[in-house]
Design a protein around this motif. Structure first.
Motif, PDB file in Angstrom:
ATOM      1  N   MET A 161       0.827  -1.211   0.000  1.00 22.78           N
ATOM      2  CA  MET A 161       0.000   0.000   0.000  1.00 22.78           C
ATOM      3  C   MET A 161       0.861   1.261   0.000  1.00 22.78           C
ATOM      4  O   MET A 161       0.542   2.243  -0.677  1.00 22.78           O
ATOM      5  CB  MET A 161      -0.928  -0.021   1.209  1.00 22.78           C
ATOM      6  N   ILE A 162       1.967   1.243   0.731  1.00 20.58           N
ATOM      7  CA  ILE A 162       2.851   2.417   0.752  1.00 20.58           C
ATOM      8  C   ILE A 162       3.459   2.644  -0.633  1.00 20.58           C
ATOM      9  O   ILE A 162       3.548   3.784  -1.114  1.00 20.58           O
ATOM     10  CB  ILE A 162       3.950   2.238   1.813  1.00 20.58           C
ATOM     11  N   CYS A 163       3.885   1.576  -1.301  1.00 24.74           N
ATOM     12  CA  CYS A 163       4.452   1.716  -2.657  1.00 24.74           C
ATOM     13  C   CYS A 163       3.409   2.259  -3.627  1.00 24.74           C
ATOM     14  O   CYS A 163       3.728   3.077  -4.505  1.00 24.74           O
ATOM     15  CB  CYS A 163       4.980   0.370  -3.142  1.00 24.74           C
ATOM     16  N   ALA A 164       2.164   1.813  -3.465  1.00 22.76           N
ATOM     17  CA  ALA A 164       1.100   2.336  -4.322  1.00 22.76           C
ATOM     18  C   ALA A 164       0.889   3.825  -4.074  1.00 22.76           C
ATOM     19  O   ALA A 164       0.711   4.612  -5.019  1.00 22.76           O
ATOM     20  CB  ALA A 164      -0.192   1.565  -4.074  1.00 22.76           C
ATOM     21  N   ALA A 165       0.910   4.235  -2.788  1.00 18.92           N
ATOM     22  CA  ALA A 165       0.739   5.656  -2.475  1.00 18.92           C
ATOM     23  C   ALA A 165       1.903   6.480  -3.015  1.00 18.92           C
ATOM     24  O   ALA A 165       1.715   7.603  -3.510  1.00 18.92           O
ATOM     25  CB  ALA A 165       0.603   5.837  -0.965  1.00 18.92           C
ATOM     26  N   LEU A 166       3.121   5.960  -2.936  1.00 22.42           N
ATOM     27  CA  LEU A 166       4.276   6.685  -3.481  1.00 22.42           C
ATOM     28  C   LEU A 166       4.149   6.870  -4.992  1.00 22.42           C
ATOM     29  O   LEU A 166       4.469   7.943  -5.525  1.00 22.42           O
ATOM     30  CB  LEU A 166       5.565   5.915  -3.157  1.00 22.42           C
ATOM     31  N   GLU A 167       3.705   5.821  -5.667  1.00 23.44           N
ATOM     32  CA  GLU A 167       3.512   5.954  -7.117  1.00 23.44           C
ATOM     33  C   GLU A 167       2.504   7.049  -7.438  1.00 23.44           C
ATOM     34  O   GLU A 167       2.666   7.787  -8.412  1.00 23.44           O
ATOM     35  CB  GLU A 167       3.049   4.613  -7.683  1.00 23.44           C
ATOM     36  N   MET A 168       1.484   7.182  -6.606  1.00 21.72           N
ATOM     37  CA  MET A 168       0.451   8.188  -6.860  1.00 21.72           C
ATOM     38  C   MET A 168       0.998   9.600  -6.691  1.00 21.72           C
ATOM     39  O   MET A 168       0.791  10.459  -7.551  1.00 21.72           O
ATOM     40  CB  MET A 168      -0.732   7.965  -5.919  1.00 21.72           C
ATOM     41  N   VAL A 169       1.690   9.858  -5.596  1.00 25.12           N
ATOM     42  CA  VAL A 169       2.105  11.236  -5.316  1.00 25.12           C
ATOM     43  C   VAL A 169       3.202  11.702  -6.271  1.00 25.12           C
ATOM     44  O   VAL A 169       3.317  12.906  -6.543  1.00 25.12           O
ATOM     45  CB  VAL A 169       2.568  11.396  -3.853  1.00 25.12           C
ATOM     46  N   PHE A 170       3.994  10.769  -6.812  1.00 31.28           N
ATOM     47  CA  PHE A 170       5.074  11.176  -7.711  1.00 31.28           C
ATOM     48  C   PHE A 170       4.613  11.313  -9.157  1.00 31.28           C
ATOM     49  O   PHE A 170       5.436  11.409 -10.076  1.00 31.28           O
ATOM     50  CB  PHE A 170       6.240  10.195  -7.627  1.00 31.28           C
ATOM     51  N   ARG A 171       3.308  11.387  -9.372  1.00 32.51           N
ATOM     52  CA  ARG A 171       2.794  11.738 -10.694  1.00 32.51           C
ATOM     53  C   ARG A 171       2.854  13.246 -10.916  1.00 32.51           C
ATOM     54  O   ARG A 171       2.275  13.764 -11.870  1.00 32.51           O
ATOM     55  CB  ARG A 171       1.349  11.276 -10.834  1.00 32.51           C
ATOM     56  N   ALA A 172       3.549  13.940 -10.070  1.00 30.70           N
ATOM     57  CA  ALA A 172       3.603  15.402 -10.111  1.00 30.70           C
ATOM     58  C   ALA A 172       4.501  15.880 -11.253  1.00 30.70           C
ATOM     59  O   ALA A 172       5.089  15.085 -11.999  1.00 30.70           O
ATOM     60  CB  ALA A 172       4.098  15.942  -8.780  1.00 30.70           C
ATOM     61  N   SER A 173       4.611  17.193 -11.386  1.00 35.44           N
ATOM     62  CA  SER A 173       5.443  17.789 -12.435  1.00 35.44           C
ATOM     63  C   SER A 173       6.917  17.564 -12.136  1.00 35.44           C
ATOM     64  O   SER A 173       7.314  17.284 -10.990  1.00 35.44           O
ATOM     65  CB  SER A 173       5.154  19.285 -12.547  1.00 35.44           C
ATOM     66  N   GLY A 174       7.746  17.725 -13.163  1.00 32.65           N
ATOM     67  CA  GLY A 174       9.170  17.437 -13.016  1.00 32.65           C
ATOM     68  C   GLY A 174       9.867  18.287 -11.974  1.00 32.65           C
ATOM     69  O   GLY A 174      10.694  17.783 -11.200  1.00 32.65           O
ATOM     70  N   ASP A 175       9.567  19.562 -11.908  1.00 33.66           N
ATOM     71  CA  ASP A 175      10.233  20.447 -10.951  1.00 33.66           C
ATOM     72  C   ASP A 175       9.917  20.054  -9.512  1.00 33.66           C
ATOM     73  O   ASP A 175      10.800  20.046  -8.641  1.00 33.66           O
ATOM     74  CB  ASP A 175       9.813  21.902 -11.197  1.00 33.66           C
ATOM     75  N   VAL A 176       8.666  19.722  -9.255  1.00 34.31           N
ATOM     76  CA  VAL A 176       8.276  19.347  -7.893  1.00 34.31           C
ATOM     77  C   VAL A 176       8.855  17.982  -7.535  1.00 34.31           C
ATOM     78  O   VAL A 176       9.295  17.761  -6.399  1.00 34.31           O
ATOM     79  CB  VAL A 176       6.741  19.355  -7.761  1.00 34.31           C
ATOM     80  N   VAL A 177       8.876  17.052  -8.492  1.00 35.73           N
ATOM     81  CA  VAL A 177       9.497  15.750  -8.243  1.00 35.73           C
ATOM     82  C   VAL A 177      10.984  15.924  -7.932  1.00 35.73           C
ATOM     83  O   VAL A 177      11.530  15.265  -7.030  1.00 35.73           O
ATOM     84  CB  VAL A 177       9.295  14.823  -9.461  1.00 35.73           C
ATOM     85  N   LYS A 178      11.629  16.811  -8.649  1.00 34.80           N
ATOM     86  CA  LYS A 178      13.053  17.071  -8.403  1.00 34.80           C
ATOM     87  C   LYS A 178      13.269  17.588  -6.985  1.00 34.80           C
ATOM     88  O   LYS A 178      14.173  17.124  -6.266  1.00 34.80           O
ATOM     89  CB  LYS A 178      13.569  18.076  -9.429  1.00 34.80           C
TER      90      LYS A 178
END
Length: 664
Positions: free
Chosen positions: A205-222
């Motif tokens: 479940m934690i890995c699934a949640a991480l995949e969801m939140v990192f769908r963000a834009s490149g600058d914010v992911v960076k």
């Protein structure tokens, strides 16, 4: 009032009463009795009645509770509003409420308001409620609450509940909302939970949640990666290895989500070098060809690899990593997934673009065979394009060209020929023509010219391909090959055929230049003049009835004819209507920018006239005597003005004119 500042006491009925009200109780009772007496006397009209009324007065009750109120300025009733009741405030009907400043009751320390003891405040004018939330906080209130639950969750059951709520909140494709999730610290909270958990379901479940939140834009992911990347990437790599070993429930789901997180990281250009430096990442990528993974997981992992190979600083390290190239080649050649083969081909293309890798990769027979296979038989257009581009990159190195041309008895040339002539993808055909252009050099010209059908394919594409860019590149490849082919090579006649065919193309700007260069070589002149179609092609370029050729092409064609007439054995053969027509038209040109073409045409006519058998035909050709007469006049004028003779040539127009007139 005396005693007003002292502490209050409790009366018999347990109510708080100030000293002021207690001291005035007796006088108040007395005044009340006097008021009642006087009122009764006025109504009855006598003292007897007063005594009677006095006896009926009920015993006096204590006055109602009173509070000490500080003196305030009076407020108009129009500016006053009734504060909300306690019930409405508690129920949340009106949201957070405060009593208006003009309605606040000042109470001494220890006084009461609504049954509660008031406490002193250093600043009575400051509102008691928090600042009003911003629109962003209201919009993403659910996100903040979900993250707060993650941070406060203690114990397995509470963590499961918090992660479940977080997944429900994070599962969407709104990039702006994902940006807010990372900015509010979701990755930090999930990373901390992942480091504390050892339960398979919780990790999934934690890995699934991480995949969801990192769908963000490149600058914010960076930005988020800079905060948690050093901690989260090693954990994900360890979990990936654990899942692939079969020691975890729902391994496929976790592998997929972990791979997606790594993919989101690899899409950010600035993070690619840092990712490769993480210990174990390249090892995980190598396992793509050996681990039991579904097609989606293999495709995503190859996509991560292709993204990392797109960074210049990673290309050398990735090529040198043990087993990486072999793993990529295995996926590219044998994998049943089109997507996996596509990204494997893309990775090879990017690795081959580095000059430091090109020589090493060109020596790998298995790699060359894989690229040839992908470029010819793969069903996906992008895969074929990437494979052909990889060959083009490898051909950029001069040291690789003989190796590529001779590999497998010319299979690279055959693959490029087939691609440039028949691939339905315009980009693939353009890349194939570029690869052939790179391969053409002095060391490879003989092999390329003698490869069956290659020159004909280039000439055909240069004139008939539906894409203008492909035509131009094919013509460039043909001219580059032709430049290095000599008359003693067995492919010289095939080259002339290809040049004659390609000259009809609108992109054949270099064909006339190639023929001119070839005509300057004495050994080539007889073969060229007697080869079918060469003289007609040069004449057509000069006349330019179709409008496809430029003035530069015309000048090159006239000079090529002039060079060919310099060979005695060619003059009788070249005295034909098409050639004479082209020379007459060029000799009649005016303007200073056409002087070279005009003079070259006159010289060619003079050389043809040295053959006595040609003079009768030349004298009767329409317009030829006129242009020679004009040339005679120009020469006479130059002699009178004392201009030096050009290139030391004799003025022969006048003798030529006389000989032609005699021939008539």
């Amino acid at each position: 009032m005396p005693g007003a500042g002292k502490l209050p006491r409790r009366s018999s009925n347990n109510s708080l009463v100030s000293y002021a009200s207690t001291r005035s109780q007796s006088s108040a009772d007395k005044a009340s009795r006097l008021k009642l007496t006087s009122s009764g006397s006025r109504s009855s009209g006598g003292s007897g009645s007063a005594k009677k009324n006095k006896a009926r007065v009920p015993p006096s009750k204590p006055p109602p509770q009173t509070l000490y109120v500080a003196p305030k300025k009076s407020v108009p009733s129009s500016r006053m509003s009734t504060p909300p009741t306690r019930k409405s405030v508690r129920s949340g009907q009106y949201g957070p409420q405060t009593v208006p400043r003009n309605h606040r009751v000042a109470v001494k320390d220890g006084g009461s308001v609504g049954g509660r003891v008031a406490k002193s405040s250093p600043n009575r004018n400051v509102p008691a409620t928090a600042p009003r939330p911003s629109k962003r906080e209201i919009k993403y209130g659910g996100v903040k609450r979900a993250i707060e639950e993650l941070n406060k969750a203690i114990g397995h059951e509470r963590r499961i509940a918090a992660i479940t709520n977080a997944c429900a909140e994070f599962d969407h494709w709104d990039e702006a909302k994902h940006n807010a999730e990372l900015q509010y610290g979701s990755a930090n909270a999930l990373s901390l939970l992942l480091s504390m958990s050892d339960d398979d379901d919780e990790i999934r479940m934690i890995c699934a949640a991480l995949e969801m939140v990192f769908r963000a834009s490149g600058d914010v992911v960076k930005t988020s990666f800079q905060e948690v990347g050093a901690a989260i990437v090693p954990m994900l790599l360890r979990l990936l290895e654990r899942c692939e070993s079969g020691n975890m429930k729902h391994a496929d789901v976790s592998i997929l989500n972990i791979t997606k997180v790594l993919l989101y990281f690899s899409r950010v250009t600035d993070l690619r070098v840092n990712l490769v430096r993480h210990q174990g990442l390249l090892v995980a990528l190598v396992r793509v060809s050996t681990s039991i993974l579904n097609s989606e997981c293999r495709t995503l992992r190859m996509r991560v690899l292709a993204n990392l190979a797109n960074s210049e600083d990673n290309k050398g390290n990735m090529l040198e990593h043990t087993g990486l190239i072999e793993s990529v080649l295995k996926i590219a050649a044998l994998d049943l997934s089109e997507g996996a083969r596509e990204y494997a081909s893309q990775a090879l293309m990017d690795l081959a673009s580095s000059p430091l890798n090109q020589t090493i990769m060109a020596k790998n027979d298995r790699l060359l065979g894989t690229l040839v296979k992908l470029s010819v038989i793969d069903d996906k257009a992008e895969t074929r394009e990437y494979a052909v581009t990889a060959l083009q990159n490898l051909a950029f190195s001069k040291d690789n060209r003989p190796r590529l041309v001779t590999y497998g008895s010319g299979v690279v040339l055959e693959a490029l020929k087939k691609t440039v002539s028949s691939d339905p993808n315009d980009k693939a055909r353009r890349r194939a023509a570029g690869a052939l252009t790179n391969l053409a050099c002095e060391d490879t010209a003989d092999k390329m010219g003698c490869h069956k059908g290659l020159l004909e394919a280039l000439s055909d594409v240069s004139g008939k391909d539906k894409n203008s860019d492909v035509q131009q590149r094919a013509a460039l490849a043909l001219t580059k090959v032709a430049t290095n082919i000599t008359v003693d090579m067995p492919c010289f006649n095939s080259l002339l055929d290809a040049l004659v065919m390609a000259a009809l193309s609108k992109h054949a700007q270099g064909i006339a230049a190639v023929l001119r260069v070839k005509a300057r070589v004495v050994e080539n002149r007889n073969r060229m003049a007697h080869h079918p179609g060469v003289l007609e092609t040069l004449s057509e370029i000069v006349i330019n009835q179709t409008g496809l050729h430029s003035d530069k092409d015309r000048d090159n064609a006239v000079r090529a004819l002039m060079h060919l007439t310099n060979e005695n054995s060619n003059r009788r053969h070249m005295c034909r209507t098409a050639v004479l027509h082209a020379l007459v038209k060029s000799a009649a040109l005016t303007g200073s920018n056409n002087n070279d073409a005009r003079d070259s045409a006159v010289i060619a006519i003079e050389r043809l006239a040295t053959e006595h058998s040609n003079r009768s035909m030349m004298a009767r050709h329409d317009g030829l005597l006129v242009v020679i007469a004009l040339a005679t006049e120009r020469e006479a004028k130059q002699e009178r003005m004392g201009h030096p003779k050009k290139n030391g040539q004799q003025h022969l127009a006048k003798p030529l004119l006389m000989s032609l007139l005699v021939a008539m």
